[in-house]
Design an enzyme around this catalytic site. Sequence first.
Site, PDB file in Angstrom:
ATOM      1  CB  SER A   1      -6.579   5.082  -6.262  1.00 59.96           C
ATOM      2  OG  SER A   1      -5.969   6.526  -5.432  1.00 59.96           O
TER       3      SER A   1
ATOM      4  CD  GLN B   1      -7.612  13.129  -3.576  1.00 55.31           C
ATOM      5  OE1 GLN B   1      -6.828  13.568  -4.565  1.00 55.31           O
ATOM      6  NE2 GLN B   1      -8.070  12.237  -4.443  1.00 55.31           N
TER       7      GLN B   1
ATOM      8  CG  HIS C   1      -4.221  -1.317   4.077  1.00 52.46           C
ATOM      9  ND1 HIS C   1      -4.007  -0.048   3.390  1.00 52.46           N
ATOM     10  CD2 HIS C   1      -5.431  -2.331   3.749  1.00 52.46           C
ATOM     11  CE1 HIS C   1      -4.435  -0.586   2.225  1.00 52.46           C
ATOM     12  NE2 HIS C   1      -5.176  -1.900   2.870  1.00 52.46           N
TER      13      HIS C   1
ATOM     14  CB  CYS D   1      -0.728   0.042   1.413  1.00 52.01           C
ATOM     15  SG  CYS D   1      -1.576   1.298   1.733  1.00 52.01           S
TER      16      CYS D   1
ATOM     17  CG  HIS E   1      -3.814   3.273   3.810  1.00 53.86           C
ATOM     18  ND1 HIS E   1      -3.018   2.622   4.693  1.00 53.86           N
ATOM     19  CD2 HIS E   1      -3.904   4.368   5.084  1.00 53.86           C
ATOM     20  CE1 HIS E   1      -3.340   3.103   5.730  1.00 53.86           C
ATOM     21  NE2 HIS E   1      -3.673   3.685   6.033  1.00 53.86           N
TER      22      HIS E   1
ATOM     23  CG  ASN F   1     -12.863  10.060  -4.939  1.00 52.57           C
ATOM     24  OD1 ASN F   1     -13.760  11.028  -5.375  1.00 52.57           O
ATOM     25  ND2 ASN F   1     -12.201  11.298  -5.612  1.00 52.57           N
TER      26      ASN F   1
ATOM     27  CD  GLN G   1     -35.588   9.505 -13.537  1.00 49.43           C
ATOM     28  OE1 GLN G   1     -34.616   8.453 -13.215  1.00 49.43           O
ATOM     29  NE2 GLN G   1     -36.251   9.525 -13.228  1.00 49.43           N
TER      30      GLN G   1
ATOM     31  CB  CYS H   1       0.703   0.907   4.937  1.00 50.12           C
ATOM     32  SG  CYS H   1      -0.810  -0.088   4.992  1.00 50.12           S
TER      33      CYS H   1
ATOM     34  CG  HIS I   1      -6.745   8.334   1.154  1.00 47.61           C
ATOM     35  ND1 HIS I   1      -7.292   6.865   0.704  1.00 47.61           N
ATOM     36  CD2 HIS I   1      -6.936   8.316  -0.148  1.00 47.61           C
ATOM     37  CE1 HIS I   1      -7.212   6.943  -0.552  1.00 47.61           C
ATOM     38  NE2 HIS I   1      -7.359   8.012  -1.260  1.00 47.61           N
TER      39      HIS I   1
END
Length: 338
Positions: A161, A168, A113, A50, A164, A153, A323, A53, A166
């Site tokens: 992506s 932004q 993680h 990762c 772990h 996200n 809709q 990590c 997180h």
Amino acid sequence: MFDWKQDPHRRLNPLTGEWVLVSPHRTQRPWQGQVEEAARAAQPEYDPSCYLCPGNERAGGARNPRYTSTFVFDNDFAALRPDTPPDRFDQDGLLVAQGEPGICRVVCFSPRHDLTIAHMEPADLRRVVDTWAGQYRELGARESIRYVQIFENRGAMMGCSNAHPHCQIWSNSHLPNEVSKEQAAQLEWREARARCLICDYAALEATRRERLVEENASWMALVPFWAVWPFETMVMPRRHVAAIDGLDNAERDDLADILKRLTARYDRLFAAPFPYSMGFHQSPTDGEAHPEWHLHLHFHPPLLRSATVRKFLVGYELLAAPQRDLTPEAAAERLRSA
Ligand code: H2U
Ligand code: ZN
């Protein structure tokens, strides 16, 4: 008067001035389209491959410290750079462009993680809240930064992506489109009525209760009347506060609490980790007073009827207006019973 539960109708989002079409009679339509892969099962506490990590090397070549709490770093593949010249180009009002300086960061919620918001200890989640507030203040204090967008996200379906946990932070010189619409609406409401749009909305929903999903002493989470995504929610403080750094001690603990309970509810809904994009909307950091602004978060989760069937915003949504079939009231009811 039309029947809320049967008749097609449109609903206004007073925060953006945009309408959403609601077609409740269509909830039973069959689905033979794309089916997503279910999210992968349990993650390990530490993943040697990762990028996020503790102690591991990142994709950009830097190495993470052996961090033990929340960890913030400058995005190695930043969408914005601090030294970009802010010049403007304008040819006949048709070709208009502007250099956009900014700073992008990544915030790892914790060294673990495998711990999503729903599974973190309240005290650790409170540290994430304090980190968000600190970053908002630090980035916002810079001359060239007039808006700080904090967002997460979660899940491959939303373009995340890395498993772990997180989020932004993208901070830049100009108000992004969505924030700009909300700013105009809140300002207009205040000028017309001498009150706050979100204070008024929160008070109304606290009385009606049909769209409420979670609440505590200082926060409410609800499916907004004008929700676009099937299980979209909005999380707002009861007190009028413009930005996250204005939250007091109890409100910060309560934010950690409501985020934990709301995301756990999402995970229970389809018995699977629930993907979403979530983020804060709050006062710009342009040095002006913004009494019109009321801090809040939006959760935009894509799932529609199971862990593998999502809603797409295509066709009519892209060309005309969003809709939905499931009513916001029915969605809130399902989240309340999850
Ligand atoms: P998501 O939140 O959509 O998963 O994006 C992760 C961000 O982390 C992405 O913006 C950054 C990517 O640029 N990143 C780094 O800065 N360094 C890395 O080593 C991996 C990912
Ligand atoms: Zn990791």
